[in-house]
Design a protein around this motif. Structure first.
Motif, PDB file in Angstrom:
ATOM      1  N   LEU A  55      46.080  36.310  36.316  1.00 44.29           N
ATOM      2  CA  LEU A  55      45.007  35.805  35.460  1.00 44.29           C
ATOM      3  C   LEU A  55      45.513  34.912  34.341  1.00 44.29           C
ATOM      4  N   ALA A  56      46.676  35.227  33.794  1.00 42.00           N
ATOM      5  CA  ALA A  56      47.194  34.437  32.683  1.00 42.00           C
ATOM      6  C   ALA A  56      47.535  33.017  33.098  1.00 42.00           C
ATOM      7  N   SER A  57      47.833  32.795  34.375  1.00 45.47           N
ATOM      8  CA  SER A  57      48.113  31.436  34.837  1.00 45.47           C
ATOM      9  C   SER A  57      46.833  30.612  34.946  1.00 45.47           C
ATOM     10  N   VAL A  58      45.700  31.294  35.038  1.00 44.37           N
ATOM     11  CA  VAL A  58      44.404  30.615  35.114  1.00 44.37           C
ATOM     12  C   VAL A  58      43.760  30.517  33.737  1.00 44.37           C
ATOM     13  N   PHE A  59      43.865  31.615  32.973  1.00 44.42           N
ATOM     14  CA  PHE A  59      43.267  31.692  31.635  1.00 44.42           C
ATOM     15  C   PHE A  59      44.366  32.047  30.637  1.00 44.42           C
ATOM     16  N   PRO A  60      45.019  31.053  30.048  1.00 46.68           N
ATOM     17  CA  PRO A  60      46.175  31.314  29.175  1.00 46.68           C
ATOM     18  C   PRO A  60      45.880  32.215  27.980  1.00 46.68           C
ATOM     19  N   ASN A  61      44.613  32.297  27.548  1.00 45.15           N
ATOM     20  CA  ASN A  61      44.284  33.110  26.378  1.00 45.15           C
ATOM     21  C   ASN A  61      43.791  34.507  26.732  1.00 45.15           C
ATOM     22  N   ILE A  62      43.765  34.851  28.019  1.00 44.56           N
ATOM     23  CA  ILE A  62      43.148  36.120  28.419  1.00 44.56           C
ATOM     24  C   ILE A  62      43.879  37.313  27.816  1.00 44.56           C
ATOM     25  N   GLY A  63      45.165  37.183  27.543  1.00 42.88           N
ATOM     26  CA  GLY A  63      45.918  38.279  26.953  1.00 42.88           C
ATOM     27  C   GLY A  63      45.490  38.628  25.544  1.00 42.88           C
ATOM     28  N   ASN A  64      44.710  37.763  24.906  1.00 47.73           N
ATOM     29  CA  ASN A  64      44.231  38.034  23.553  1.00 47.73           C
ATOM     30  C   ASN A  64      43.015  38.953  23.528  1.00 47.73           C
ATOM     31  N   PHE A  65      42.482  39.259  24.713  1.00 45.36           N
ATOM     32  CA  PHE A  65      41.257  40.059  24.791  1.00 45.36           C
ATOM     33  C   PHE A  65      41.542  41.377  25.506  1.00 45.36           C
ATOM     34  N   SER A  66      40.981  42.453  24.993  1.00 45.95           N
ATOM     35  CA  SER A  66      41.266  43.780  25.546  1.00 45.95           C
ATOM     36  C   SER A  66      40.632  43.981  26.908  1.00 45.95           C
ATOM     37  N   ARG A  67      39.488  43.342  27.146  1.00 48.54           N
ATOM     38  CA  ARG A  67      38.801  43.478  28.436  1.00 48.54           C
ATOM     39  C   ARG A  67      38.959  42.217  29.255  1.00 48.54           C
ATOM     40  N   ARG A  68      39.494  42.385  30.466  1.00 47.93           N
ATOM     41  CA  ARG A  68      39.627  41.255  31.388  1.00 47.93           C
ATOM     42  C   ARG A  68      38.532  41.256  32.442  1.00 47.93           C
ATOM     43  N   ASP A  69      37.860  42.374  32.582  1.00 50.68           N
ATOM     44  CA  ASP A  69      36.809  42.511  33.587  1.00 50.68           C
ATOM     45  C   ASP A  69      35.574  43.061  32.889  1.00 50.68           C
ATOM     46  N   LEU A  70      34.504  42.275  32.847  1.00 44.48           N
ATOM     47  CA  LEU A  70      33.292  42.672  32.159  1.00 44.48           C
ATOM     48  C   LEU A  70      32.410  43.578  33.005  1.00 44.48           C
ATOM     49  N   GLY A  71      32.757  43.750  34.287  1.00 41.01           N
ATOM     50  CA  GLY A  71      32.080  44.727  35.115  1.00 41.01           C
ATOM     51  C   GLY A  71      30.839  44.261  35.825  1.00 41.01           C
ATOM     52  N   PHE A  72      30.517  42.974  35.808  1.00 40.08           N
ATOM     53  CA  PHE A  72      29.274  42.526  36.439  1.00 40.08           C
ATOM     54  C   PHE A  72      29.428  42.136  37.916  1.00 40.08           C
ATOM     55  N   MET A  73      30.658  42.277  38.468  1.00 34.61           N
ATOM     56  CA  MET A  73      30.872  41.987  39.888  1.00 34.61           C
ATOM     57  C   MET A  73      31.339  43.244  40.615  1.00 34.61           C
ATOM     58  N   THR A  74      30.903  43.393  41.877  1.00 32.39           N
ATOM     59  CA  THR A  74      31.416  44.473  42.711  1.00 32.39           C
ATOM     60  C   THR A  74      32.793  44.069  43.237  1.00 32.39           C
ATOM     61  N   VAL A  75      33.527  45.051  43.724  1.00 29.64           N
ATOM     62  CA  VAL A  75      34.878  44.771  44.235  1.00 29.64           C
ATOM     63  C   VAL A  75      34.778  43.984  45.527  1.00 29.64           C
TER      64      VAL A  75
END
Length: 481
Positions: A461-481
């Motif tokens: 994910l960090a290669s796609v979204f460089p700032n994602i490590g600044n947020f505690s939640r990476r998955d907001l839960g609105f998609m099924t697996v």
């Protein structure tokens, strides 16, 4: 020649740059044949597509998704009803033509909600569980409070409230001038299983940084599909021999390296256009049904909805996924004119009607595409430059920041609102000025949730979204697996 050899931008580096830009713009015809030969081996269950629906200009989320509990509604009416004919408030719940109540699966204490009166078809998708709302999404580098925003003590996206820069930041993570977008970067990671990288990222709405990856390059199509080089078939300047002569000129490569590379690029473009044209399902009878006309709510006149036509083109390409050897595809469509500084109540109603009509058409089309229900494998999500101000300028609204967005598809955990819905009004803990919302959900979190469903591993994910490590939640839960 000596000058070129001594220059830091040598002929060899120039050619390498050309190759990096054009190398995936089209693919060798041999790869297309291989993809067609492997079509039978493609499993429908192994296919996924993401469709970014960009509402260009900055959608007014406050008139799109509304809080209708008495406290919120009274504040909404107080601030958006200026008493003039051009007030931008909507009719209340229960009135003829009023807002459309929705009941999220997860209650937010003391709150009630509704959609714009013209979003009836989208309400149906929400109620059926195939659409969700993500509240107060916007561009962020890291979480921020209002106090930090005012003090300038936290990193913020540059050039907030600027159309061009915030469109780019939404789509890429950087202001205008960015070279890659997160749709293309997702294609870099998740599209490696595609037999032909050319058809990984496809725009039905012109050039967009969203689909530019580090390796993947966007492929642009029009309503008729891939745009051919004019004159290669039929008459050219009134002569049937003209097409053959043009083809001979295109195929002729001398000893010059730039000339040879130009010939190679053009030939790959021709073969890609041929492959896509052969793979796409036709429009209309015997293919992907044409959208029914939408009705302008202000005039009652029926007409063509350009957004629905773009989504028809996407569906036609999805139908050819097997022949193209595509397992993962990212698409881009757009609806414009959301910069509603003036005449907002009228203009926004028409835009909402177009949005709902197009999404309902796409859902119905995917439900029976070639006799297969593909709705669980295709997820459409909205994006926009920014939200708008809560306060009215008398006839419209001005540039804001955070906004609510829709996610639609069979894999969506629908009939719910994700994220805390902000206070309705002015002067609250998220008001950065005139009711513009400080986002509580970042575009990175929104996109990362979609990317994980699409097949991007958490470690990628960090290669796609460089700032994602600044947020505690990476998955907001609105998609099924």
């Amino acid at each position: 020649m000596d000058h070129m050899q001594n220059s830091p931008f040598s002929r060899r580096r120039f050619l390498a740059s050309m190759l990096s830009v054009a190398g995936t713009t089209a693919a060798p015809f041999a790869l297309n044949l291989a993809a067609m030969g492997n079509a039978a081996a493609q499993s429908a269950d192994d296919y996924k597509a993401m469709v970014c629906l960009f509402m260009a200009g900055g959608n007014d989320a406050f008139n799109t998704v509304l809080a209708t509990d008495s406290t919120s509604w009274n504040e909404y009416l107080r601030l958006r009803n200026t008493g003039a004919a051009d007030s931008i408030h909507l009719p209340g719940v229960g009135q003829t033509g009023g807002v459309l109540p929705i009941v999220p699966a997860t209650a937010q204490t003391g709150r009630a909600f509704a959609l714009h009166p013209q979003l009836g078809p989208l309400k149906d998708l929400f109620d059926s569980g195939r659409a969700a709302i993500v509240a107060n999404v916007g561009t962020l580098i890291q979480p921020a409070t209002l106090a930090q925003y005012k003090a300038g003590s936290v990193a913020l996206p540059p050039k907030l409230f600027s159309h061009n820069d915030q469109q780019s930041t939404w789509q890429s993570g950087s202001p205008e001038g960015a070279s890659t977008g997160w749709g293309g970067r997702i294609g870099d990671v998740a599209g490696t299983g595609n037999a032909n990288a050319t058809f990984t990222a496809i725009s039905a709405a012109g050039n967009t940084v969203f689909l530019s990856g580090r390796q993947v390059r966007q492929f642009q199509v029009g309503q008729a599909g891939a745009v051919p080089i004019r004159g290669l078939s039929g008459n050219l300047f009134g002569s049937t021999a003209g097409a053959g002569a043009l083809q001979a000129i295109i195929n002729e490569a001398g000893s010059d390296l730039i000339e040879q590379e130009h010939v190679a690029v053009v030939q790959r473009a021709i073969s890609s256009q041929s492959a896509l044209s052969g793979a796409m399902l036709p429009a209309g009878a015997g293919g992907v049904p044409n959208p029914t006309p939408y009705v302008n709510p202000n005039t009652g006149v029926a007409g063509v909805n350009s957004l629905a036509v773009q989504l028809q083109t996407v569906a036609r390409i999805i139908a050819g996924r097997g022949a193209l050897g595509a397992k993962r595809q990212v698409f881009y469509v757009t609806l414009g004119s959301f910069d509603t500084h003036d005449n907002q109540k009228v203009l926004h109603a028409d835009l909402m009607a177009r949005l709902a009509h197009a999404l309902a058409y796409f859902d119905t089309t995917l439900a029976a595409l070639q006799g297969v229900d593909l709705r669980r494998q295709v997820t459409t999500f909205t994006a926009s430059d920014f939200g708008r101000t809560f306060s009215s300028n008398g006839d419209g609204t001005d540039h804001g920041w955070g906004a609510h967005h829709f996610v639609v598809g069979g894999a969506v955990k629908g009939r719910d609102i994700y994220g805390a819905f902000p206070t309705t009004g002015l002067g609250h803990e998220l008001d950065v000025g005139s009711g513009a919302l400080l986002p509580t959900t970042s575009v990175d979190q929104y996109g990362a949730t979609l990317a994980k469903w699409f097949g991007v591993a958490d470690s990628q994910l960090a290669s796609v979204f460089p700032n994602i490590g600044n947020f505690s939640r990476r998955d907001l839960g609105f998609m099924t697996v």
